[in-house]
Write an enzyme that holds these catalytic residues in place. Structure first.
Site, PDB file in Angstrom:
ATOM      1  N   LYS A  93       7.436   0.383   7.373  1.00 46.43           N
ATOM      2  CA  LYS A  93       8.574   0.470   6.471  1.00 46.43           C
ATOM      3  C   LYS A  93       9.532   1.584   6.923  1.00 46.43           C
ATOM      4  O   LYS A  93       9.241   2.318   7.851  1.00 46.43           O
ATOM      5  CB  LYS A  93       8.086   0.695   5.036  1.00 46.43           C
ATOM      6  CG  LYS A  93       7.112  -0.389   4.538  1.00 46.43           C
ATOM      7  CD  LYS A  93       7.677  -1.798   4.649  1.00 46.43           C
ATOM      8  CE  LYS A  93       7.016  -2.819   3.751  1.00 46.43           C
ATOM      9  NZ  LYS A  93       5.643  -3.198   4.111  1.00 46.43           N
TER      10      LYS A  93
HETATM   11  C1  LIG Z   1       4.587  -3.959   3.020  1.00 48.33           C
HETATM   12  C2  LIG Z   1       4.627  -4.797   1.798  1.00 48.33           C
HETATM   13  C3  LIG Z   1       3.647  -4.701   0.797  1.00 48.33           C
HETATM   14  C4  LIG Z   1       2.412  -3.877   0.937  1.00 48.33           C
HETATM   15  O1  LIG Z   1       2.630  -2.533   1.184  1.00 48.33           O
HETATM   16  P1  LIG Z   1       1.390  -1.565   1.501  1.00 48.33           P
HETATM   17  O2  LIG Z   1       1.977  -0.206   1.335  1.00 48.33           O
HETATM   18  O3  LIG Z   1       0.978  -1.855   2.917  1.00 48.33           O
HETATM   19  O4  LIG Z   1       0.322  -1.845   0.532  1.00 48.33           O
HETATM   20  C5  LIG Z   1       3.808  -5.463  -0.358  1.00 48.33           C
HETATM   21  N1  LIG Z   1       4.848  -6.281  -0.515  1.00 48.33           N
HETATM   22  C6  LIG Z   1       5.795  -6.423   0.430  1.00 48.33           C
HETATM   23  C7  LIG Z   1       6.940  -7.345   0.195  1.00 48.33           C
HETATM   24  C8  LIG Z   1       5.711  -5.692   1.621  1.00 48.33           C
HETATM   25  O5  LIG Z   1       6.645  -5.842   2.561  1.00 48.33           O
END
Ligand SMILES: *Cc1c(COP(=O)(O)O)cnc(C)c1O
Length: 376
Positions: free
Chosen positions: A181
């Site tokens: 992210k």
């Molecule tokens: C990355 C992501 C998640 C999960 O995030 P984590 O921090 O890895 O648990 C959930 N929903 C979406 C849309 C994502 O892109």
């Protein structure tokens, strides 16, 4: 080889992580946890922001907070990450998938109302690529049917909808600080955003393993005890310290990512017709989380990814629709038609983008893609 992603590193992280290592408190909600909470509450204008070990955990907390019971239904797009669904399924809910809009790959807000039944408890919009869902329409439907709205804003930090930060429009919102992210708390991390005062007390309890330890620290009770269900939803101070270093650079990082995104958008314009470019509605400011293009179909996309690899550039496809996965079939079902979810997901490919990407790197990605596209 140009990788698909590099985790953000600003150079600010080391001193804060070292400070947290030397401090007397390394477990959650120490000095850096508090600084992060303050930063988010100031910048988002939300009632309460609570760091979690992941966005997955923030979504799990949201499902507990809205009291999901066995048999409740939750509406969401099928084109999303498994955690969006898992968080609710683990509490006994049935997931009702709705088709996406082909322009943004977000849930089609015009199809939501038809998916509502007497058992529906919540709508979970996912802001794909950090581009907002049509939140005014979604909130209006939710209000009329007395439903909760939980924003999966995992990809949405620094993005806005009509000027409002993503995650602050529904009752609850969730961010991810996974290394893929825009900002990371050291590989894994997340944030629960609370926009409704009535959730705050219970959220603190659920996050502290179902105890009222938070109230005890603040001197509001004279001993702490087990008062609710809960789990270990606090990240360590190391994670908070890492993230804090990045928050101080958040605006700069966002502008930097947008430069790369805008470069791609302009450079690939000449291929429109052969490919489609992402669409950002006028009233949405996005955070350049992702730059994708859409090819004609699955076989062209497969050829593109192969060709890019031969040129030394990693490009990757994204979600396989949840409604056609083994677990999605067991715990959920698509409401209405799959007009776009499957066909559009099969055309989409994501190009490398990260905070701090050099202009040489993005030029290399573009020229590799131009070579491959000329042959497709
Ligand atoms: C990355 C992501 C998640 C999960 O995030 P984590 O921090 O890895 O648990 C959930 N929903 C979406 C849309 C994502 O892109």
């Amino acid at each position: 080889m140009i990788p698909f992603n590099r985790p953000l590193y600003t150079g600010n992280e080391d001193k804060y992580v070292t400070a947290s290592m030397r401090s007397a408190k390394m477990s959650g909600d120490g000095e850096f946890g508090k600084l992060c909470h303050q930063w988010f509450e100031d910048h988002l204008g939300c009632t309460k922001a609570l760091l979690t070990p992941s966005c997955t955990h923030a979504l799990e907390m949201a499902a507990i907070l809205i009291d999901i019971q066995a048999g409740d239904e939750v509406i969401m797009p099928s084109y999303t990450f498994v955690s969006t669904a898992n968080a609710f399924i683990m509490r006994g809910a049935k997931v009702v998938f709705v088709d996406v809009r082909p322009d943004t790959m977000n849930i089609d807000e015009t199809l939501i109302e038809a998916a509502i039944t007497a058992r529906t408890k919540a709508i979970v919009p996912v802001h794909y690529a950090g581009v907002a869902c049509e939140m005014d329409v979604i909130m209006e439907i939710a209000t009329r049917h007395n439903l909760y709205v939980i924003e999966d804003a995992a990809q949405g930090m620094m993005s806005t909808y009509k000027g409002k930060p993503l995650g602050t429009i529904g009752h609850l919102g969730a961010y991810s600080f996974h290394e893929t992210k825009n900002y990371t708390s050291g590989g894994e991390g997340g944030l629960l955003i609370i926009n409704d005062e009535s959730f705050v007390n219970r959220a603190e309890i659920i996050r502290e393993k179902g105890t009222n330890r938070g109230q005890f620290w603040r001197g509001m009770v004279d001993k702490y005890t087990w008062v609710d269900i809960g789990s270990s939803y606090l990240p360590s101070e190391l994670q908070a310290a890492y993230l804090y270093g990045q928050l101080l650079e958040a605006e700069k990082v966002n502008e930097d990512r947008l430069r790369t995104w805008n470069y791609y958008y302009e450079a690939f314009a000449e291929f429109v017709g052969k490919i489609e470019l992402p669409h950002v509605p006028e009233h949405c400011a996005h955070n350049a989380h992702m730059f994708y293009i859409k090819l004609k179909n699955l076989s062209e996309r497969t050829a593109f990814i192969e060709g890019m690899k031969e040129q030394g550039v990693m490009s990757v496809f994204h979600y396989v629709p949840l409604h056609s996965s083994p677990c999605g079939k067991l715990y959920g079902a698509l409401c209405g038609n799959d007009n776009f979810t499957t066909v559009e997901s099969e055309r989409l490919v994501r190009l490398p983008i990260w905070g701090g990407m050099s202009s040489e790197e993005r030029k290399q990605v573009y020229s590799a893609a131009a070579t491959v596209l000329a042959e497709i």
